[in-house]
Motif scaffolding. Sequence first.
Motif, PDB file in Angstrom:
ATOM      1  N   ILE A  61      -1.557  23.622 -28.119  1.00 25.45           N
ATOM      2  CA  ILE A  61      -1.590  24.830 -27.291  1.00 25.45           C
ATOM      3  C   ILE A  61      -0.548  25.835 -27.782  1.00 25.45           C
ATOM      4  CG2 ILE A  61      -1.278  25.715 -24.939  1.00 25.45           C
ATOM      5  CD1 ILE A  61      -2.184  22.891 -23.971  1.00 25.45           C
ATOM      6  N   PHE A  62       0.605  25.313 -28.230  1.00 25.39           N
ATOM      7  CA  PHE A  62       1.698  26.157 -28.711  1.00 25.39           C
ATOM      8  C   PHE A  62       1.259  27.004 -29.913  1.00 25.39           C
ATOM      9  CE2 PHE A  62       5.206  26.031 -31.951  1.00 25.39           C
ATOM     10  CZ  PHE A  62       5.925  27.097 -31.445  1.00 25.39           C
ATOM     11  N   PHE A  63       0.640  26.364 -30.913  1.00 27.50           N
ATOM     12  CA  PHE A  63       0.218  27.128 -32.099  1.00 27.50           C
ATOM     13  C   PHE A  63      -0.943  28.078 -31.786  1.00 27.50           C
ATOM     14  CE2 PHE A  63       2.509  23.795 -34.554  1.00 27.50           C
ATOM     15  CZ  PHE A  63       3.316  24.658 -35.277  1.00 27.50           C
ATOM     16  N   GLU A  64      -1.812  27.674 -30.864  1.00 28.82           N
ATOM     17  CA  GLU A  64      -2.879  28.590 -30.429  1.00 28.82           C
ATOM     18  C   GLU A  64      -2.258  29.823 -29.764  1.00 28.82           C
ATOM     19  OE1 GLU A  64      -6.652  28.836 -27.313  1.00 28.82           O
ATOM     20  OE2 GLU A  64      -5.684  26.908 -27.673  1.00 28.82           O
ATOM     21  N   LEU A  65      -1.262  29.580 -28.924  1.00 30.09           N
ATOM     22  CA  LEU A  65      -0.578  30.683 -28.237  1.00 30.09           C
ATOM     23  C   LEU A  65       0.151  31.591 -29.228  1.00 30.09           C
ATOM     24  CD1 LEU A  65       0.324  32.060 -25.625  1.00 30.09           C
ATOM     25  CD2 LEU A  65       2.172  30.391 -25.464  1.00 30.09           C
ATOM     26  N   LEU A  66       0.812  30.996 -30.230  1.00 31.72           N
ATOM     27  CA  LEU A  66       1.472  31.810 -31.258  1.00 31.72           C
ATOM     28  C   LEU A  66       0.467  32.686 -31.995  1.00 31.72           C
ATOM     29  CD1 LEU A  66       4.234  29.676 -33.027  1.00 31.72           C
ATOM     30  CD2 LEU A  66       4.526  31.654 -31.541  1.00 31.72           C
ATOM     31  N   GLY A  67      -0.745  32.131 -32.206  1.00 36.34           N
ATOM     32  CA  GLY A  67      -1.821  32.922 -32.807  1.00 36.34           C
ATOM     33  C   GLY A  67      -2.201  34.096 -31.921  1.00 36.34           C
ATOM     34  N   ASP A  68      -2.307  33.844 -30.608  1.00 34.07           N
ATOM     35  CA  ASP A  68      -2.643  34.920 -29.657  1.00 34.07           C
ATOM     36  C   ASP A  68      -1.564  36.002 -29.656  1.00 34.07           C
ATOM     37  OD1 ASP A  68      -4.859  33.427 -28.961  1.00 34.07           O
ATOM     38  OD2 ASP A  68      -3.987  32.637 -27.104  1.00 34.07           O
ATOM     39  N   GLY A  85      -0.652  42.589 -33.618  1.00 37.22           N
ATOM     40  CA  GLY A  85      -1.326  43.190 -34.771  1.00 37.22           C
ATOM     41  C   GLY A  85      -1.031  42.493 -36.084  1.00 37.22           C
ATOM     42  N   LYS A  86      -0.425  41.289 -36.029  1.00 28.19           N
ATOM     43  CA  LYS A  86      -0.111  40.512 -37.245  1.00 28.19           C
ATOM     44  C   LYS A  86      -1.251  39.525 -37.488  1.00 28.19           C
ATOM     45  CE  LYS A  86       4.834  40.902 -36.221  1.00 28.19           C
ATOM     46  NZ  LYS A  86       6.054  40.165 -35.802  1.00 28.19           N
ATOM     47  N   ILE A  87      -2.318  40.010 -38.069  1.00 30.22           N
ATOM     48  CA  ILE A  87      -3.568  39.240 -38.150  1.00 30.22           C
ATOM     49  C   ILE A  87      -3.423  38.020 -39.063  1.00 30.22           C
ATOM     50  CG2 ILE A  87      -6.030  39.352 -38.656  1.00 30.22           C
ATOM     51  CD1 ILE A  87      -5.117  41.062 -36.252  1.00 30.22           C
ATOM     52  N   GLN A  88      -2.748  38.160 -40.204  1.00 33.16           N
ATOM     53  CA  GLN A  88      -2.585  37.019 -41.119  1.00 33.16           C
ATOM     54  C   GLN A  88      -1.761  35.906 -40.471  1.00 33.16           C
ATOM     55  OE1 GLN A  88      -4.124  36.293 -43.944  1.00 33.16           O
ATOM     56  NE2 GLN A  88      -5.275  38.198 -43.682  1.00 33.16           N
ATOM     57  N   ASN A  89      -0.721  36.293 -39.726  1.00 34.63           N
ATOM     58  CA  ASN A  89       0.070  35.296 -38.985  1.00 34.63           C
ATOM     59  C   ASN A  89      -0.785  34.568 -37.960  1.00 34.63           C
ATOM     60  OD1 ASN A  89       2.270  36.094 -40.406  1.00 34.63           O
ATOM     61  ND2 ASN A  89       3.443  36.882 -38.686  1.00 34.63           N
ATOM     62  N   GLN A 124     -11.197  40.917 -38.417  1.00 34.41           N
ATOM     63  CA  GLN A 124     -10.220  42.004 -38.490  1.00 34.41           C
ATOM     64  C   GLN A 124      -9.588  42.115 -39.876  1.00 34.41           C
ATOM     65  OE1 GLN A 124      -9.352  44.351 -36.286  1.00 34.41           O
ATOM     66  NE2 GLN A 124     -10.839  43.613 -34.787  1.00 34.41           N
ATOM     67  N   SER A 125      -9.537  40.985 -40.609  1.00 35.60           N
ATOM     68  CA  SER A 125      -8.953  41.020 -41.957  1.00 35.60           C
ATOM     69  C   SER A 125     -10.034  41.184 -43.035  1.00 35.60           C
ATOM     70  CB  SER A 125      -8.129  39.758 -42.218  1.00 35.60           C
ATOM     71  OG  SER A 125      -8.960  38.611 -42.197  1.00 35.60           O
TER      72      SER A 125
END
Length: 397
Positions: free
Chosen positions: A180-187, A193-197, A228-229
């Motif tokens: 959930i943590f990495f999914e949230l960091l993705g969100d 606006g940091k799409i690659q991250n 988006q990328s």
Amino acid sequence: ILTKKKMSGVKIPSWQIARHLELAGEHKSALKFYLDAIEEDISIKNYDRALEHLERGMILCKGSKKKNDLLKLKVDIMLKNYQLKEALITFQEIEKCSGPKEVLNGDYHLKKAMLLIDLGNPISAMKTLKSHAPAKKVSLCNALILEAKASLLTDTLEAKIIAKINSICKKSTNNEVKRIFFELLGDISFYQGKIQNAIECYVKSFKFANDSIETILVELKLCFAYFQSFEFHKAFYLLEKVLWQVNEIKNPLLKSRILNQILNFYLATLPPNSVEKFFRVFLEEDMRTPGAVSQYFRFLGLFLLKTGPIYQALPLLNWELRNLRSNGNFYELNQLLIHIAVLLIKANELDLALSYLNQIHTNSDFITKQKILCELLIKAKQGLEVKQHELYELAWT
């Protein structure tokens, strides 16, 4: 006799013994066997039957503490059975019986906050989280994750929340928390606006998933990030994969959310005939879930705006905008305002489009970039000069 047979190993359903004891006036013993019956029902995932037996137990129960324990059990069963609105009503029942401090002991405040987020009411979720500070480390991680999710929905995400999550959740050894943590960091990266991250974080989230159902929503988010990328091949591959898997989802709210996002994507990219076919599928699946009427108004409004006439579309969309504002769901509100503005620009309703863009107030760089793009497009369509500093502003976002 039934009790002795059960004790000797004969398979007799506990509810039968409970019912006989209830009729005989042995209410305390009956309650014990109703609780055993509920455990048996839960073990075979017969949640409707478990709730029936719980209601019988509630009638026999004496004392507010025992009644509260049964109400908490009722919440757990309802959440497993995806009866979300009913679960929220049950939370309110517990609060009436014992007051908010007692009900939020343990992890119940987290369950209520998650429920409110799922039902699209992030402001109430944030109030619930602030009312109780969890002591356990895993609970603290979950509380921070929920706080960040609520902040994203209210479009009020601050750097200090992100710093808290990074400092505590990264140290967690719980795979579910990490997923959930990495999914949230993705969100959060997408929001900034940091799409690659965002792409990197969503991919990391897959490593901690136990089954394919857990990854479906993340795969859809990754699909939009690829889009988006400009990585269209990867985006459409994932979209097709999600569509094949969507019927395996038993959680109606998760299924609705996924279909909702796909329909949003189709409204933005596909011709009206193709959108209409998927809209019909969406309605068949979605009308039984919480918030279905609101979503119907939104998509019907967007579809009418895409195909015309505009005067029929805007009242529906304005109703949905008011609904999102009242629930404090400002991130979704801002996304909808962008979508409306884009369709109005395509219809050459430039002043009207600008009036919707002016309603946007956001902390999201992603939304800000889209807003600036729309404003520049309106200027270009009006034959006005686009100044160099405006292009620099867009580049820096």
